[in-house]
Design a protein around this motif. Sequence first.
Motif, mmCIF file in Angstrom:
data_model
loop_
_atom_site.group_PDB
_atom_site.id
_atom_site.type_symbol
_atom_site.label_atom_id
_atom_site.label_comp_id
_atom_site.label_asym_id
_atom_site.label_seq_id
_atom_site.Cartn_x
_atom_site.Cartn_y
_atom_site.Cartn_z
ATOM 1 N N UNK A 16 0.324 -1.287 -0.214
ATOM 2 C CA UNK A 16 -0.095 0.176 -0.393
ATOM 3 C C UNK A 16 0.834 1.198 -0.195
ATOM 4 N N UNK A 17 0.094 2.378 -0.724
ATOM 5 C CA UNK A 17 0.846 3.697 -0.515
ATOM 6 C C UNK A 17 1.375 4.181 1.320
ATOM 7 N N UNK A 18 0.536 3.850 1.894
ATOM 8 C CA UNK A 18 0.791 3.828 3.735
ATOM 9 C C UNK A 18 1.420 2.970 3.561
ATOM 10 N N UNK A 19 1.826 1.976 3.348
ATOM 11 C CA UNK A 19 2.790 1.261 3.986
ATOM 12 C C UNK A 19 3.884 1.787 3.549
ATOM 13 N N UNK A 23 7.734 3.450 5.404
ATOM 14 C CA UNK A 23 8.870 2.902 5.411
ATOM 15 C C UNK A 23 9.779 4.173 5.055
ATOM 16 N N UNK A 24 9.498 5.301 4.241
ATOM 17 C CA UNK A 24 10.706 5.991 3.981
ATOM 18 C C UNK A 24 10.454 6.743 5.495
ATOM 19 N N UNK A 25 9.419 7.801 5.875
ATOM 20 C CA UNK A 25 9.411 8.373 7.338
ATOM 21 C C UNK A 25 10.370 7.518 8.465
ATOM 22 N N UNK A 26 10.318 6.827 8.596
ATOM 23 C CA UNK A 26 11.106 5.347 9.128
ATOM 24 C C UNK A 26 12.843 5.790 9.045
ATOM 25 N N UNK A 27 12.730 5.539 8.122
ATOM 26 C CA UNK A 27 14.383 5.991 7.297
ATOM 27 C C UNK A 27 14.934 6.913 7.633
ATOM 28 N N UNK A 28 13.625 7.926 7.204
ATOM 29 C CA UNK A 28 13.841 9.501 7.758
ATOM 30 C C UNK A 28 14.415 9.627 9.171
ATOM 31 N N UNK A 29 13.414 8.874 10.213
ATOM 32 C CA UNK A 29 13.804 9.098 11.496
ATOM 33 C C UNK A 29 14.843 8.610 11.729
ATOM 34 N N UNK A 30 15.309 7.412 11.300
ATOM 35 C CA UNK A 30 17.142 6.415 11.693
ATOM 36 C C UNK A 30 17.821 6.790 11.184
ATOM 37 N N UNK A 31 17.662 7.757 9.421
ATOM 38 C CA UNK A 31 19.131 8.067 9.303
ATOM 39 C C UNK A 31 19.880 9.934 9.011
ATOM 40 N N UNK A 32 18.365 10.331 9.471
ATOM 41 C CA UNK A 32 18.461 12.127 8.843
ATOM 42 C C UNK A 32 18.636 12.750 10.069
ATOM 43 N N UNK A 33 19.022 12.074 11.329
ATOM 44 C CA UNK A 33 20.138 12.482 12.485
ATOM 45 C C UNK A 33 21.683 12.550 11.712
ATOM 46 N N UNK A 34 21.592 11.591 11.182
ATOM 47 C CA UNK A 34 23.593 11.985 10.757
ATOM 48 C C UNK A 34 23.395 12.342 9.580
ATOM 49 N N UNK A 41 9.582 17.446 7.561
ATOM 50 C CA UNK A 41 9.142 16.188 7.160
ATOM 51 C C UNK A 41 7.841 16.956 7.161
ATOM 52 N N UNK A 42 6.869 15.947 6.570
ATOM 53 C CA UNK A 42 5.273 16.513 6.730
ATOM 54 C C UNK A 42 4.749 14.733 6.770
ATOM 55 N N UNK A 43 5.246 14.522 7.686
ATOM 56 C CA UNK A 43 4.743 13.243 8.321
ATOM 57 C C UNK A 43 3.463 13.344 7.925
ATOM 58 N N UNK A 44 2.796 14.003 9.055
ATOM 59 C CA UNK A 44 0.800 13.626 9.323
ATOM 60 C C UNK A 44 0.632 13.603 7.675
ATOM 61 N N UNK A 45 0.854 14.904 6.778
ATOM 62 C CA UNK A 45 0.186 14.986 5.626
ATOM 63 C C UNK A 45 0.421 14.101 4.778
ATOM 64 N N UNK A 49 -2.241 11.728 2.796
ATOM 65 C CA UNK A 49 -1.945 12.007 0.957
ATOM 66 C C UNK A 49 -1.483 10.145 0.381
ATOM 67 N N UNK A 50 -0.940 9.587 1.234
ATOM 68 C CA UNK A 50 -0.765 8.053 0.806
ATOM 69 C C UNK A 50 -2.568 7.120 1.406
ATOM 70 N N UNK A 51 -2.804 7.763 2.215
ATOM 71 C CA UNK A 51 -4.301 7.072 2.613
ATOM 72 C C UNK A 51 -4.822 7.835 1.877
ATOM 73 N N UNK A 52 -5.304 8.916 1.331
ATOM 74 C CA UNK A 52 -6.683 8.945 0.334
ATOM 75 C C UNK A 52 -5.737 8.039 -1.001
ATOM 76 N N UNK A 53 -4.704 7.977 -1.594
ATOM 77 C CA UNK A 53 -4.502 7.324 -3.214
ATOM 78 C C UNK A 53 -4.671 5.574 -2.730
ATOM 79 N N UNK A 54 -4.588 5.316 -1.936
ATOM 80 C CA UNK A 54 -5.039 3.674 -1.651
ATOM 81 C C UNK A 54 -6.099 3.608 -1.942
#
Lengths: 446, 52
Positions: A16-19, A23-34, A41-45, A49-54
């Motif tokens: 799904x687009x939401x999944x 996954x992208x948001x998790x990568x941001x959380x993991x790697x963006x600090x370094x 980052x507009x996580x909620x938006x 948008x992903x939910x609407x796409x699905x």
Amino acid sequence: MTVEEFARLWRERRVSAQEVTDTCLQAIERDNPRLNAFILVTAEEARQQARIADEELASGLDRGPLHGVPFSLKDLFDVDGQPTTAASHVRDGHVATSDAALVNTLRHAGAVLIGKTNLHEFALGTTNEESGYGPVRNPIDPARVSGGSSGGSAVSVATGMALATLGTDTGGSIRIPAAACGIVGLKPTYDELSCDGVVPLSKTLDHAGPLTQTVTDAAIVYQVLRGLPAQRTIHARAANTLRLAIPTPYFLDAIETDVRRSFEQAIEQLRAAGATIGEVTINHVALTPAVYVMLAFGDAAPYHAVALDTMPERYTEPVRLRLETARYVLAEDYVRALAGRDLLRRSVDAALSGYDALILPTLPLVAPALGTTTVEIAGRQEPVRNAMLRLTQLFNVTGHPAISLPIARSSTGLPVGLQLVGTRMQTSALLTLARTVEQTLGALSA
Amino acid sequence: MTVEAWLKAAIADAERRGLPQLTPLLEGLAQSMTTLRKASLTERAGGETHDR
């Protein structure tokens, strides 16, 4: 996951687009600090948008190959209701009141906008070190630069923080970070993709374009942004039909050993596959840096004049000094540079006669260490900025479409990029050719 | 204005504005100006008129 893979798996209801957005948001959380790729980052938006796409896909509405695809945007592109920082505190307090033209196109295509990426302040640099939001780091070796100015964009795609991104390229700012981070970067023909709603550096030289993991993904994004019939894949030509020309003097005069070796190996592989490879000279090419600097400075000076006078302390010091220097360009020299642009454009047109594309490295060196100000290549000492621009800036001056794709790793494990330059207004043909080269050489992902 | 005269005036102006750090950057810009001027890229009064 590539855009092409997502498009297929999503329509097979295997993801799904939401999944994928999560996954992208998790990568941001993991790697963006370094790595410091994102300014916002507009996580909620993005989740919404992903939910609407699905939901749209489930109800039978398919907006095409970018529907549901998580995208990042270089923070020069206006997004309605969000600040456009240009990585500068000069723009503190700014909030866009409408979308940039290309952002509007992405929205209608159903893309998921995940955030705004860091860049070299006002796109005036090649390393991404000088940013009001701190330097962007190379994902392969965080002690090295990401390349710039679309460095945050390149890092976001190279690390799975987004499946694709939009950048801008005034002297190489899409192709340079793509090469430094091991992904694909496309600068289409000048003025093919709208820069409306994009903070400018030089309206004479600015180009907008995608950075992606593969040539096919770059083609998909380009087609949607151009409003061309959308395809979910592109087909390669037979390698033995390729006619490629190496521009020899100037471009290959000073190249790091690892880059030269990788380039020569790629040429041998293409020859072995049956491609015709010749050598050409681009007349007057030595004028390129002078023409480039006069156009870039002449365009940038009036845009920045008021801010330089009223809030100079808000710029990073190196960018402020370059912009102050820009204010001394004389009108007569700017006009000479415009004439030089026309001459160089005709020279590149002539060099392409009888060939499908020029082929050359994207950068003469691998990503330098953070803090590097000068480099020595083949016994020649020069500012790192000049070296990083040398193989790309001509095609901003002339407006020819150009693409960088990863072809190898250096002895230190850093990516090496190959650049292909096509005929003006034939970006689609360049993409087909680049797909052929990518397939012939074998894909190399970041 | 010759490149030499321009450079002298530009450096003096930058110093007056408290920006002596511009000197090496202005010297680099002067090299680009010299390159463009030597290339004779534009038509000259008193010379041939090019086809448009």
